[in-house]
Design a protein around this motif. Structure first.
Motif, PDB file in Angstrom:
ATOM      1  N   LEU A   4       0.833  -1.208   0.000  1.00 12.27           N
ATOM      2  CA  LEU A   4       0.000   0.000   0.000  1.00 12.27           C
ATOM      3  C   LEU A   4       0.865   1.255   0.000  1.00 12.27           C
ATOM      4  O   LEU A   4       0.659   2.162  -0.816  1.00 12.27           O
ATOM      5  CB  LEU A   4      -0.942  -0.011   1.206  1.00 12.27           C
ATOM      6  N   THR A   5       1.842   1.308   0.881  1.00 10.58           N
ATOM      7  CA  THR A   5       2.731   2.469   0.956  1.00 10.58           C
ATOM      8  C   THR A   5       3.550   2.619  -0.319  1.00 10.58           C
ATOM      9  O   THR A   5       3.739   3.724  -0.829  1.00 10.58           O
ATOM     10  CB  THR A   5       3.667   2.343   2.178  1.00 10.58           C
ATOM     11  N   HIS A   6       4.017   1.501  -0.835  1.00 13.98           N
ATOM     12  CA  HIS A   6       4.799   1.514  -2.081  1.00 13.98           C
ATOM     13  C   HIS A   6       3.961   2.069  -3.234  1.00 13.98           C
ATOM     14  O   HIS A   6       4.413   2.960  -3.970  1.00 13.98           O
ATOM     15  CB  HIS A   6       5.291   0.102  -2.386  1.00 13.98           C
ATOM     16  N   TYR A   7       2.742   1.575  -3.398  1.00 10.40           N
ATOM     17  CA  TYR A   7       1.878   2.053  -4.481  1.00 10.40           C
ATOM     18  C   TYR A   7       1.495   3.511  -4.288  1.00 10.40           C
ATOM     19  O   TYR A   7       1.424   4.270  -5.247  1.00 10.40           O
ATOM     20  CB  TYR A   7       0.641   1.172  -4.612  1.00 10.40           C
ATOM     21  N   LYS A  12       1.817   9.091  -6.226  1.00 12.38           N
ATOM     22  CA  LYS A  12       2.111  10.493  -5.919  1.00 12.38           C
ATOM     23  C   LYS A  12       3.250  11.014  -6.792  1.00 12.38           C
ATOM     24  O   LYS A  12       3.195  12.132  -7.304  1.00 12.38           O
ATOM     25  CB  LYS A  12       2.475  10.656  -4.442  1.00 12.38           C
ATOM     26  N   ARG A  13       4.278  10.201  -6.960  1.00  9.50           N
ATOM     27  CA  ARG A  13       5.434  10.613  -7.760  1.00  9.50           C
ATOM     28  C   ARG A  13       5.043  10.831  -9.222  1.00  9.50           C
ATOM     29  O   ARG A  13       5.407  11.837  -9.833  1.00  9.50           O
ATOM     30  CB  ARG A  13       6.532   9.544  -7.659  1.00  9.50           C
ATOM     31  N   ILE A  14       4.274   9.904  -9.790  1.00  8.60           N
ATOM     32  CA  ILE A  14       3.872  10.009 -11.199  1.00  8.60           C
ATOM     33  C   ILE A  14       3.004  11.246 -11.423  1.00  8.60           C
ATOM     34  O   ILE A  14       3.234  12.022 -12.356  1.00  8.60           O
ATOM     35  CB  ILE A  14       3.126   8.739 -11.653  1.00  8.60           C
ATOM     36  N   ILE A  15       1.996  11.427 -10.591  1.00 11.37           N
ATOM     37  CA  ILE A  15       1.077  12.558 -10.777  1.00 11.37           C
ATOM     38  C   ILE A  15       1.793  13.887 -10.550  1.00 11.37           C
ATOM     39  O   ILE A  15       1.588  14.844 -11.300  1.00 11.37           O
ATOM     40  CB  ILE A  15      -0.162  12.418  -9.867  1.00 11.37           C
ATOM     41  N   THR A  16       2.643  13.945  -9.543  1.00 13.62           N
ATOM     42  CA  THR A  16       3.388  15.181  -9.269  1.00 13.62           C
ATOM     43  C   THR A  16       4.329  15.507 -10.416  1.00 13.62           C
ATOM     44  O   THR A  16       4.409  16.667 -10.852  1.00 13.62           O
ATOM     45  CB  THR A  16       4.174  15.054  -7.950  1.00 13.62           C
ATOM     46  N   LEU A  34      -2.950  19.332  -7.206  1.00 13.61           N
ATOM     47  CA  LEU A  34      -2.768  17.970  -6.730  1.00 13.61           C
ATOM     48  C   LEU A  34      -3.667  17.755  -5.529  1.00 13.61           C
ATOM     49  O   LEU A  34      -3.683  18.582  -4.605  1.00 13.61           O
ATOM     50  CB  LEU A  34      -1.314  17.746  -6.323  1.00 13.61           C
ATOM     51  N   ILE A  35      -4.395  16.662  -5.526  1.00 17.49           N
ATOM     52  CA  ILE A  35      -5.287  16.342  -4.409  1.00 17.49           C
ATOM     53  C   ILE A  35      -4.947  14.924  -3.962  1.00 17.49           C
ATOM     54  O   ILE A  35      -5.237  13.950  -4.674  1.00 17.49           O
ATOM     55  CB  ILE A  35      -6.765  16.440  -4.826  1.00 17.49           C
ATOM     56  N   PHE A  36      -4.299  14.812  -2.817  1.00 19.63           N
ATOM     57  CA  PHE A  36      -3.877  13.517  -2.281  1.00 19.63           C
ATOM     58  C   PHE A  36      -4.571  13.276  -0.950  1.00 19.63           C
ATOM     59  O   PHE A  36      -4.398  14.052  -0.012  1.00 19.63           O
ATOM     60  CB  PHE A  36      -2.365  13.469  -2.067  1.00 19.63           C
TER      61      PHE A  36
END
Length: 114
Positions: A4-7, A12-16, A34-36
């Motif tokens: 879960l943490t890995h995904y 987050k990295r891809i979208i950012t 960005l909405i996380f």
């Protein structure tokens, strides 16, 4: 690191990266937001602002993590986010749900059904 943490980190990295490296085509009066929501595992990128007299407010990406699988709810781009998940981050197809396809079509996509 658990799955879960890995995904979550990958998404987050891809979208950012997408939001910071893409030029907005239609002018300086729009921006990406960005909405996380890490508590509920929802990750979105919105484009907001104005183009002339028209309001711009739409979802570019919406990705959820449900039962340790990545659910791609929306991809309003020609960017291959699923390919980036697979090729660059080695997420297996069986952990990616193309949620923008109707449930009856998902068995034919080569990706997870649910």
């Amino acid at each position: 690191m658990d799955k879960l943490t890995h995904y979550e980190d990958i998404i987050k990295r891809i979208i950012t990266e997408y939001a910071t490296t893409r030029k907005l085509v239609n002018g300086p009066n729009t921006s990406f937001q960005l909405i996380f929501d890490s508590e509920h595992h929802h990750y979105q990128l919105y484009r907001v602002g104005w183009e002339g007299l028209e309001r711009v407010h739409y979802c570019v990406f919406h990705i959820d993590i449900i039962n340790d699988k990545i659910w791609v709810q929306e991809d309003a781009t020609d960017y291959d986010i699923v390919g980036v998940l697979e090729d660059d981050h080695h997420v297996p197809k069986e952990d990616i749900v193309l949620a923008f396809h109707a449930p009856y079509k998902r068995p034919y996509t080569g990706y997870a059904v649910a």
